[in-house]
Design an enzyme around this catalytic site. Sequence first.
Site, short mmCIF file in Angstrom:
data_model
loop_
_atom_site.label_atom_id
_atom_site.label_comp_id
_atom_site.label_asym_id
_atom_site.label_seq_id
_atom_site.Cartn_x
_atom_site.Cartn_y
_atom_site.Cartn_z
N GLU A 187 19.65 -61.12 -18.34
CA GLU A 187 19.92 -62.42 -18.95
C GLU A 187 20.07 -63.45 -17.83
O GLU A 187 20.94 -63.29 -16.97
CB GLU A 187 21.22 -62.30 -19.74
N GLY A 200 25.80 -51.92 -0.02
CA GLY A 200 24.83 -51.12 -0.77
C GLY A 200 25.28 -50.71 -2.17
O GLY A 200 24.54 -50.03 -2.88
N HIS A 201 26.48 -51.14 -2.60
CA HIS A 201 26.96 -50.70 -3.92
C HIS A 201 26.16 -51.32 -5.06
O HIS A 201 25.91 -50.68 -6.07
CB HIS A 201 28.44 -51.04 -4.10
N GLY A 202 25.74 -52.59 -4.87
CA GLY A 202 24.96 -53.24 -5.91
C GLY A 202 23.68 -52.46 -6.17
O GLY A 202 23.30 -52.22 -7.32
N ALA A 203 23.02 -52.05 -5.09
CA ALA A 203 21.76 -51.30 -5.23
C ALA A 203 22.02 -49.94 -5.90
O ALA A 203 21.27 -49.52 -6.78
CB ALA A 203 21.12 -51.10 -3.86
N MET A 226 26.85 -58.78 -13.54
CA MET A 226 26.99 -57.76 -12.51
C MET A 226 27.87 -58.35 -11.42
O MET A 226 27.62 -59.46 -10.95
CB MET A 226 25.63 -57.42 -11.95
N LEU A 227 28.88 -57.61 -11.05
CA LEU A 227 29.76 -58.10 -9.98
C LEU A 227 30.21 -56.93 -9.11
O LEU A 227 30.75 -55.95 -9.60
CB LEU A 227 30.99 -58.80 -10.57
C1 COA Z 1 24.69 -59.80 -6.06
C2 COA Z 1 25.59 -58.57 -5.88
C3 COA Z 1 25.75 -57.85 -7.21
C4 COA Z 1 24.96 -57.63 -4.85
O1 COA Z 1 25.79 -56.51 -4.65
P1 COA Z 1 26.02 -55.89 -3.19
O2 COA Z 1 26.76 -54.63 -3.33
O3 COA Z 1 26.57 -56.92 -2.30
O4 COA Z 1 24.49 -55.56 -2.85
P2 COA Z 1 23.94 -54.66 -1.71
O5 COA Z 1 24.99 -54.36 -0.70
O6 COA Z 1 23.26 -53.49 -2.33
O7 COA Z 1 22.88 -55.64 -1.07
C5 COA Z 1 23.29 -56.95 -0.66
C6 COA Z 1 22.83 -57.22 0.76
O8 COA Z 1 23.56 -56.42 1.64
C7 COA Z 1 22.69 -55.76 2.56
N1 COA Z 1 23.26 -54.43 2.84
C8 COA Z 1 23.38 -53.40 1.99
N2 COA Z 1 23.94 -52.36 2.59
C9 COA Z 1 24.22 -52.75 3.85
C10 COA Z 1 24.80 -52.12 4.97
N3 COA Z 1 25.24 -50.88 4.93
N4 COA Z 1 24.92 -52.85 6.09
C11 COA Z 1 24.48 -54.11 6.16
N5 COA Z 1 23.91 -54.75 5.14
C12 COA Z 1 23.77 -54.09 4.01
C13 COA Z 1 21.39 -55.67 1.83
O9 COA Z 1 20.29 -55.56 2.68
C14 COA Z 1 21.37 -56.91 1.03
O10 COA Z 1 20.87 -57.95 1.84
P3 COA Z 1 19.81 -59.01 1.28
O11 COA Z 1 20.53 -59.75 0.18
O12 COA Z 1 19.49 -59.85 2.46
O13 COA Z 1 18.68 -58.20 0.79
C15 COA Z 1 27.00 -58.97 -5.31
O14 COA Z 1 26.85 -59.61 -4.09
C16 COA Z 1 27.80 -59.83 -6.26
O15 COA Z 1 28.48 -59.29 -7.12
N6 COA Z 1 27.73 -61.17 -6.10
C17 COA Z 1 28.49 -62.10 -6.91
C18 COA Z 1 28.08 -62.10 -8.36
C19 COA Z 1 26.60 -62.20 -8.59
O16 COA Z 1 25.90 -62.99 -8.01
N7 COA Z 1 26.10 -61.35 -9.49
C20 COA Z 1 24.70 -61.25 -9.84
C21 COA Z 1 24.33 -62.07 -10.98
S1 COA Z 1 25.19 -61.74 -12.47
#
Ligand code: COA
Length: 416
Positions: free
Chosen positions: A272, A247-250, A237-238
């Site tokens: 995995e 919030g896109h990950g969620a 997941m990226l």
């Molecule tokens: C891990 C990953 C998939 C998360 O995706 P994301 O889109 O950043 O996730 P979200 O935005 O939904 O949430 C991440 C954080 O942002 C915060 N957030 C979400 N929306 C927000 C907003 N509008 N304003 C401020 N913060 C926000 C969340 O509270 C969360 O914080 P937390 O980690 O302290 O709980 C992404 O960071 C990523 O791709 N990382 C690199 C690869 C990786 O680690 N992949 C997962 C394993 S394969």
Amino acid sequence: LHSQGEMEQLLTYFVSPKLAEYKCDTNEAISLKLVRFPEDVDDDSTTFHPEYSHQVFGDDEVAFGYKGLQIQLFYAAGNLSTLFKVKYTSKVTETFDCVEADDVEGKIREIIPAGFTCNTDDFISLLEKEANFKPFGTLLHTYTVHSEEAGELTYQIHKADVTCPGFREYHERLQTFLMWFIETASFIDADDDRWDFFLVFEKYNKDGETLYATVGYMTVYNYYVYPDKTRPRVSQMLILPPFQGEGHGAQLLEAVHRFYCSLPKVQDITAEDPSENYVKLRDYVLVKLCQGLPSFAADKLHLGFSADMIKEAQDKLKINKKHARRVYEILRLRATDMSDEDKAREYRLEVKKRLFGPYRKNQRELAKMRKCLRPEELVSHMSQMDTQTQHEELEKSYQDVVEDYRRIIERLASQA
Ligand SMILES: CC(C)(COP(=O)(O)OP(=O)(O)OC[C@H]1O[C@@H](n2cnc3c(N)ncnc32)[C@H](O)[C@@H]1OP(=O)(O)O)[C@@H](O)C(=O)NCCC(=O)NCCS
């Protein structure tokens, strides 16, 4: 082990301060960019850098042989057509310095698919084709995000597979990002038809037309479970760095969950080798999905983790028992008045009971070892499993878990 030649090269390199100047941190040297408009190419504010480059450049994340090394990997925002350039101010030469520079270009070529350009003008003309780029596969979910600067932006999540025309080549370009942002990334064989792909796109406007930019993606492998079920396992997941923390990950994980919940053949959804960040994201999404289920109602939580919870999470949301247990702990923390000492103690014991599992296993192992180890071996094992240390470790894990849980509870409250 190094060959004789490599050893000599390494020695020269550490001994000679002059040569040490020809060492570049590859995380800094690599510049990545998602380009929407021609002016983005020279705009440094849109550049981002890898978090990791060890899989390409070795554990030190260093390229040797260049001063002022810059490796540009710029991608058209939608279809990810690639501009690849290597620049430097000077390079060691075998004749003068008696050492050979690393083949930086060759290393990058090993991970990026053919079809990239090295010419900026060609790349800029490719941007015009972005108007024809449409998301692959079927639309699963649309959502909007409000930002101070950009106003309301619309995003779409699509499900695609390798039969979508052009998808295989697009995916080869997309997966190159894994190398830079996942510590132990590996590329997948997209031709295996058990892979599902979920893609996130942002809709944006360019000269009055609607275009689509790639935001992130997830790959899921459909494992077979005897006799007639499947168990989708999230592999990678990226969310691309410019879009992280919005919030896109969620959104992506929730959409994927909802998709598989609608398929009767799915037993449950797993992952995995999940990273810490992934687990945090999953906890948040699963709590959001479970909080309305009757078995997780506030008055049931203090009675403990129940068979009803396991069954309801499994049947309605395809959540397995281990994940449902974490959901229960988070919801129970939210419903517990932690300033009440008795209630707080009860909660602490409940979580520690789960955390203590692995320690108990250690103790059983120790008991077994006592029977078959020589005394000096036993002493070394005993010290590793010293009770005081175990106690401290357990307390520390508990504190960490609760801190993560509290963040999730805060995030849920802010979304409410
Ligand atoms: C891990 C990953 C998939 C998360 O995706 P994301 O889109 O950043 O996730 P979200 O935005 O939904 O949430 C991440 C954080 O942002 C915060 N957030 C979400 N929306 C927000 C907003 N509008 N304003 C401020 N913060 C926000 C969340 O509270 C969360 O914080 P937390 O980690 O302290 O709980 C992404 O960071 C990523 O791709 N990382 C690199 C690869 C990786 O680690 N992949 C997962 C394993 S394969």
